[in-house]
Design a protein around this motif. Structure first.
Motif, PDB file in Angstrom:
ATOM      1  N   ALA A 218       8.080   3.054  -3.409  1.00  0.00           N
ATOM      2  CA  ALA A 218       7.190   1.910  -3.155  1.00  0.00           C
ATOM      3  C   ALA A 218       6.675   1.910  -1.725  1.00  0.00           C
ATOM      4  CB  ALA A 218       7.932   0.611  -3.432  1.00  0.00           C
ATOM      5  N   LEU A 219       7.409   2.623  -0.846  1.00  0.00           N
ATOM      6  CA  LEU A 219       7.020   2.596   0.564  1.00  0.00           C
ATOM      7  C   LEU A 219       5.852   3.534   0.875  1.00  0.00           C
ATOM      8  CD1 LEU A 219      10.446   2.516   2.442  1.00  0.00           C
ATOM      9  CD2 LEU A 219       8.781   0.683   2.218  1.00  0.00           C
ATOM     10  N   ILE A 220       5.592   4.483  -0.045  1.00  0.00           N
ATOM     11  CA  ILE A 220       4.643   5.555   0.289  1.00  0.00           C
ATOM     12  C   ILE A 220       3.273   5.058   0.772  1.00  0.00           C
ATOM     13  CG2 ILE A 220       3.279   7.409  -0.797  1.00  0.00           C
ATOM     14  CD1 ILE A 220       5.852   8.390  -2.045  1.00  0.00           C
ATOM     15  N   PRO A 221       2.627   4.135   0.073  1.00  0.00           N
ATOM     16  CA  PRO A 221       1.307   3.692   0.561  1.00  0.00           C
ATOM     17  C   PRO A 221       1.378   3.094   1.957  1.00  0.00           C
ATOM     18  CG  PRO A 221       1.685   2.944  -1.685  1.00  0.00           C
ATOM     19  CD  PRO A 221       2.985   3.485  -1.200  1.00  0.00           C
ATOM     20  N   GLY A 222       2.413   2.313   2.229  1.00  0.00           N
ATOM     21  CA  GLY A 222       2.552   1.706   3.554  1.00  0.00           C
ATOM     22  C   GLY A 222       2.797   2.752   4.615  1.00  0.00           C
ATOM     23  N   LEU A 223       3.648   3.745   4.271  1.00  0.00           N
ATOM     24  CA  LEU A 223       3.940   4.808   5.237  1.00  0.00           C
ATOM     25  C   LEU A 223       2.689   5.619   5.557  1.00  0.00           C
ATOM     26  CD1 LEU A 223       7.438   6.035   4.020  1.00  0.00           C
ATOM     27  CD2 LEU A 223       6.890   4.834   6.147  1.00  0.00           C
TER      28      LEU A 223
ATOM     29  N   VAL B 194      -9.797   2.331  -4.343  1.00  0.00           N
ATOM     30  CA  VAL B 194      -9.183   2.719  -5.622  1.00  0.00           C
ATOM     31  C   VAL B 194      -7.683   2.943  -5.430  1.00  0.00           C
ATOM     32  CG1 VAL B 194      -9.051   4.586  -7.316  1.00  0.00           C
ATOM     33  CG2 VAL B 194     -11.282   3.669  -6.622  1.00  0.00           C
ATOM     34  N   PHE B 195      -7.336   3.715  -4.401  1.00  0.00           N
ATOM     35  CA  PHE B 195      -5.925   4.059  -4.208  1.00  0.00           C
ATOM     36  C   PHE B 195      -5.074   2.821  -3.971  1.00  0.00           C
ATOM     37  CE2 PHE B 195      -2.441   4.939  -1.225  1.00  0.00           C
ATOM     38  CZ  PHE B 195      -1.676   5.787  -2.013  1.00  0.00           C
ATOM     39  N   PHE B 196      -5.506   1.973  -3.041  1.00  0.00           N
ATOM     40  CA  PHE B 196      -4.655   0.836  -2.696  1.00  0.00           C
ATOM     41  C   PHE B 196      -4.693  -0.248  -3.778  1.00  0.00           C
ATOM     42  CE2 PHE B 196      -4.812   2.840   1.446  1.00  0.00           C
ATOM     43  CZ  PHE B 196      -3.463   2.862   1.744  1.00  0.00           C
ATOM     44  N   ALA B 197      -5.768  -0.319  -4.528  1.00  0.00           N
ATOM     45  CA  ALA B 197      -5.790  -1.269  -5.639  1.00  0.00           C
ATOM     46  C   ALA B 197      -4.751  -0.878  -6.677  1.00  0.00           C
ATOM     47  CB  ALA B 197      -7.189  -1.320  -6.255  1.00  0.00           C
ATOM     48  N   ILE B 198      -4.749   0.414  -7.040  1.00  0.00           N
ATOM     49  CA  ILE B 198      -3.779   0.862  -8.050  1.00  0.00           C
ATOM     50  C   ILE B 198      -2.366   0.717  -7.510  1.00  0.00           C
ATOM     51  CG2 ILE B 198      -2.972   2.881  -9.356  1.00  0.00           C
ATOM     52  CD1 ILE B 198      -5.880   3.754  -9.569  1.00  0.00           C
ATOM     53  N   ALA B 199      -2.193   1.067  -6.215  1.00  0.00           N
ATOM     54  CA  ALA B 199      -0.853   1.004  -5.635  1.00  0.00           C
ATOM     55  C   ALA B 199      -0.348  -0.433  -5.573  1.00  0.00           C
ATOM     56  CB  ALA B 199      -0.869   1.624  -4.238  1.00  0.00           C
ATOM     57  N   THR B 200      -1.260  -1.390  -5.559  1.00  0.00           N
ATOM     58  CA  THR B 200      -0.851  -2.790  -5.412  1.00  0.00           C
ATOM     59  C   THR B 200      -0.644  -3.481  -6.770  1.00  0.00           C
ATOM     60  OG1 THR B 200      -2.148  -2.812  -3.385  1.00  0.00           O
ATOM     61  CG2 THR B 200      -1.440  -4.934  -4.172  1.00  0.00           C
ATOM     62  N   LEU B 201      -1.134  -2.831  -7.843  1.00  0.00           N
ATOM     63  CA  LEU B 201      -1.027  -3.472  -9.167  1.00  0.00           C
ATOM     64  C   LEU B 201       0.414  -3.852  -9.530  1.00  0.00           C
ATOM     65  CD1 LEU B 201      -3.652  -1.463 -11.278  1.00  0.00           C
ATOM     66  CD2 LEU B 201      -3.881  -3.737 -10.273  1.00  0.00           C
ATOM     67  N   PRO B 202       1.410  -2.963  -9.305  1.00  0.00           N
ATOM     68  CA  PRO B 202       2.794  -3.370  -9.664  1.00  0.00           C
ATOM     69  C   PRO B 202       3.252  -4.592  -8.881  1.00  0.00           C
ATOM     70  CG  PRO B 202       2.658  -1.009  -9.282  1.00  0.00           C
ATOM     71  CD  PRO B 202       1.340  -1.574  -8.850  1.00  0.00           C
ATOM     72  N   ALA B 203       2.946  -4.629  -7.572  1.00  0.00           N
ATOM     73  CA  ALA B 203       3.380  -5.762  -6.746  1.00  0.00           C
ATOM     74  C   ALA B 203       2.715  -7.060  -7.214  1.00  0.00           C
ATOM     75  CB  ALA B 203       3.056  -5.504  -5.288  1.00  0.00           C
TER      76      ALA B 203
END
Lengths: 648, 255
Positions: free
Chosen positions: A3-8, A152-161
């Motif tokens: 889960a940390l990957i996008p933030g990192l 696109v990337f951050f939208a998908i990455a944020t969907l679970p949260a």
């Protein structure tokens, strides 16, 4: 970890950006020291951004080549994309790195990404399917894709949260592909802020804070006086990039290559080898250890190829084999159109004059007839090389009193170089008659009046300017209290006496004749008859009256007083286009595809005007030099005198 | 071996303002010297070392100016002769006449005679080949004559020589002025009193006749003496032939 990957990703990119920014700052610090009030600048920065920059962005670019290429569109695009991007960045760190805020912040992040998408649509509209020729290509063309990938990337990455889908692993084929896309977007957008097209964001903010002319922000009239030579420099003027003050190097680096300067530049329009955008980009390229213009992707200098210029921080900038060809430097008319248009608040004319100072004072490399003019100025105190006592030959019958002979005068008439020129003697005669008509007896300095120094200063000969200025100031101060104000028909005199002599200890109230004549009409001291000829009249704003002194209303009030309704040109007022005289360019005379006044006369023709009113002796000469058929050229004073005489 | 060139310069005077400046002809002499590759230029003035206008020569790119400290109104000839005899330059360049003082234009001739050098007056340009100078001498009405002279030679420079380069402020300030003390020179007595020249009105010759005749007279004899030939709408071939013949007759083309 997953889960940390996008933030990192964002964190790593920001750290890389910080490293790049430190390296970039080292480049700027190679420049000369400058007195900068950093704290005040940083505090004032948001206000400068929200007012001055916003105002400049909001103006429609000159000569829009594409529908929808408006200032408003550019402002919205930036507001949505950049505003969304900054907010999204903060939220990405909060949501993905620190797992803060739960569903609420995740939804907020999605909302800001949606806001960015709205801005992105405008970015696509700006660059697809075609791009205005004033815009640069290269990395700028990749920006829409990079922003798309980011969203696109951050939208998908944020969907679970946000609780919309179940958490997923990046370690799948689709996940890895998505991750690659996100990584590329972060490099383009965050790291790119250190070297790529987006560096204008970071450098622009710093430039606003440490601007070399803080007085220009929020000012009611332009901060246009040239600055004196630094007293303690080993070289006079600028030879190498490191001879610029450090905040000037930063200023060049803030350029976003929007090309608004290019679209407004009269030299570029006439095909002279100057493009203000490339000039600034060349200065940026030359500020490194090995610079060339190979990476430049905008319009070239007319008549010159791109890719053969080379420079470095410690190498001469100007030269036929260096970064900038001398013809480019001397093609500038110092009209300040680029400065007025620039949304990044870059001061192109200061850079041009600094470069010219080195060429003239250190190298003696002023081109064409300019050295002869400078020599005459030194030897005779006039541009034309005639004795100052001949300046009033045309006025023998007018019996103008010398200031030395009168107790006091309301108007000290500063004749200027126009006194030697038969065309402008007509204007001056009209002005004298109008003043007398209004009950003002002007006085003159006679042989004591020396050239104001405008031409010398713009040609880079600061020493001759200073010598002339100091002697004029000594003369004027000797008559302190014996004249209320100085009146001139020459906006260059207005600029130099009114705005540039104070730095040398000369403080005078100087008015342009248009301002005084408007006052006299409005006070009822001049009673012109209404013009009933029905001819179409347009007005050409002199650069040194409008952009240098902020006076665009007085000439129109004079014309209104005669009953003339001005048919405005597309480029008028503060956005007027130069006649081609300024900056000594009639003496340096760099060839172009056309002559600058011919281009300006085309603007006059577009209005269908039969007469173009002018308010500057030099504009009068330049525009009258355009071959027939063309509109007639008349100074405001000539038109007003005719109307006043008709009213009797 | 570097060629030694002595350039003699004086203080000029602007005709409109009467202010001191670099002299038009002397600056041209220096310009010619600066264009000789690898030359060792000795810039020499006889007079007041504190005259600011002298720095304008230094601004053209010479590092040092030697000033022979001669008081005003002294005869500069003997000190220049002594200095140049010691220096033994291959080439001496100077303007044809000074712009103030006697300005008689005699100095180059007297100097050449005293130094035992040949003199070529009215030089507009030169090239050096071996020990000889190929000179272009300016003649009236823009014509030139090729002259060859063996070194050493004294050249007095004409207005037709190339325009001098710009004098740069910084170089002018950084250049050095070397003061050379010289023995007291005899004072030069101007023959009569000095006063500004007065422009005399031109005597008008009254010409009566047609406008064309008066125009021809106003343009002077030279214009009317032309042996031109008027062709009205000629055949292109005939026109070209006429131009060709003219160029041949003027010696511009060689048949």
């Amino acid at each position: 970890m997953n889960a940390l990957i996008p933030g990192l990703l964002v964190l790593a990119s920001l750290l890389a950006l910080a490293a790049l920014a430190v390296a970039r700052a080292a480049r700027w610090r190679a420049g000369r020291a400058a007195a900068v009030d950093a704290v005040a600048g940083l505090l004032a920065m948001p206000g400068r951004y929200l007012h001055d920059v916003h105002d400049a962005v909001l103006r429609d670019p000159v000569g829009r080549a594409k529908a929808g290429d408006t200032g408003r569109a550019a402002a919205r695009m930036h507001m949505l994309t950049a505003g969304g991007f900054i907010a999204a960045t903060a939220l990405i760190l909060a949501v993905h790195l620190f797992a803060l805020g739960g569903v609420v912040l995740a939804w907020l992040l999605l909302a800001f990404l949606a806001l960015m998408s709205a801005g992105l649509l405008r970015l696509y509209a700006r660059r697809k399917p075609e791009v205005s020729p004033r815009l640069s290509r290269g990395g700028f063309d990749r920006l829409p894709y990079a922003f798309t990938a980011f969203i696109v990337f951050f939208a998908i990455a944020t969907l679970p949260a946000a609780g919309l889908i179940a958490p997923f692993s990046w370690a799948s084929l689709g996940g890895l592909a998505l991750l690659a896309l996100g990584a590329w977007a972060c490099i383009e957008l965050y790291v790119g802020m250190g070297y790529g097209p987006l560096k204008h964001a970071l450098n622009g903010v710093l430039h606003l804070a440490f601007h070399p002319r803080p007085a220009r922000f929020g000012a009611t009239t332009p901060d246009s006086a040239l600055q004196p030579l630094p007293a303690t420099a080993e070289r006079l003027g600028v030879e190498q990039p490191r001879d610029f003050a450090w905040n000037r190097l930063l200023a060049f680096d803030a350029c976003v290559q929007c090309g608004r300067c290019e679209a407004a530049c009269p030299a570029f329009a006439a095909g002279l080898p100057l493009n203000p955008k490339k000039l600034i980009q060349d200065l940026v390229a030359a500020s490194g250890t090995h610079g060339s213009d190979l990476g430049y992707s905008g319009s070239p200098y007319p008549q010159r190829p791109v890719g053969s210029a080379h420079g470095a921080i410690d190498k001469p900038i100007i030269g036929s084999g260096a970064m900038i060809h001398p013809d480019t430097l001397w093609a500038c008319t110092t009209c300040r159109a680029c400065v007025y248009e620039c949304p990044m608040m870059i001061e192109h004319v200061d850079a041009v004059v600094d470069l010219r100072r080195f060429q003239t004072l250190e190298l003696g490399a002023t081109p064409n007839k300019a050295p002869a003019v400078l020599e005459e100025l030194k030897a005779t105190d006039t541009v034309c090389g005639r004795p100052t006592s001949a300046r009033l030959d045309w006025a023998a019958d007018l019996r103008l009193p010398l200031l030395a002979e009168v107790e006091h005068t309301e108007a000290l008439l500063w004749i200027g170089e126009g006194g030697f020129d038969m065309r402008n003697q007509r204007t001056l005669r009209a002005l004298v008659k109008l003043l007398r008509e209004a009950g003002i007896e002007p006085a003159v300095l006679g042989a004591e009046e020396l050239d104001c120094g405008d031409v010398a200063r713009r040609l880079g000969d600061e020493k001759t300017f200073e010598a002339l200025a100091r002697r004029n100031i000594a003369t004027l101060n000797g008559y302190a209290g014996r004249f209320a104000r100085i009146v001139t028909a020459d906006p260059h005199v207005l600029q130099v006496l009114g705005r540039e002599y104070p730095a040398l200890g000369g403080y005078y109230s100087v008015v342009h004749h248009s301002t005084l004549l408007a006052e006299l009409i409005e006070a009822g001291r001049l009673k012109p008859a209404a013009d009933d000829s029905g001819r179409r009249v347009t007005f050409h704003d002199p650069c040194y009256l409008g952009r240098y002194n902020g006076e665009v209303s007085a000439p129109r009030r004079v014309l209104k007083g005669i009953g003339i309704k001005v048919v405005e040109m597309n480029r008028s007022g503060m956005r007027s286009s130069c006649c081609g005289w300024g900056g000594g360019s009639t003496f340096t005379d760099v060839p172009g595809k056309r002559r600058i006044p011919d281009v300006r006369m085309d603007h006059v023709r577009e209005t269908g005007a039969e007469l173009v009113a002018v308010a500057c002796p030099n504009c009068a000469v330049m525009l009258e030099g355009v071959v027939q058929p063309r509109a007639d050229v008349a100074d405001l004073a000539e038109l007003l005198l005719a109307a006043v005489e008709a009213g009797k | 071996m570097a060629l030694d060139i002595a350039v003699l310069v004086s203080v000029g005077r602007h005709p409109a303002s009467a202010r001191n400046r670099r002299a038009v002809l002397d600056a041209r002499a220096l310009e010619l010297a600066l264009n000789v590759p690898g030359a060792n230029i000795h810039l020499i003035h006889a007079g007041d070392a504190d005259e600011p206008a002298l720095r304008e020569y230094l601004g053209m790119g010479v590092e040092r100016l030697s000033v022979l400290g001669v008081p005003a109104h002294a005869d500069v000839l003997p000190v220049l002769v002594a200095h140049l005899k010691a220096l033994r330059p291959a080439l001496v360049l100077c303007g044809a006449a000074a712009e103030q003082g006697a300005g008689s234009g005699e100095l180059p001739y007297r100097l050449a005679a005293a130094l035992g050098m040949p003199i070529v007056p009215a030089v507009a340009g030169f090239e050096l080949h071996g020990g000889r100078a190929q000179l272009a001498q300016a003649l009236p009405r823009g014509r030139r004559r090729g002259v060859e002279a063996a070194l050493p030679v004294l050249l007095s420079v004409d207005r037709a020589a190339p325009e001098p380069r710009q004098s740069a402020y910084a170089r002018a300030q950084r250049g050095q002025i070397e003061r050379i003390a010289v023995p007291a020179a005899p004072l030069w007595q101007p023959p009569g009193e000095e006063q500004p020249a007065r422009k005399r009105p031109k005597r008008l010759k009254l010409i009566s006749g047609s406008g064309a005749e008066r125009m021809r007279a106003a343009q002077g004899a030279a214009a009317s003496a032309g042996k031109g030939q008027l062709l009205v709408q000629p055949e292109p071939a005939a026109a070209a032939q006429a131009i060709y013949d003219y160029l041949l007759s003027e010696g511009i083309l060689r048949g």
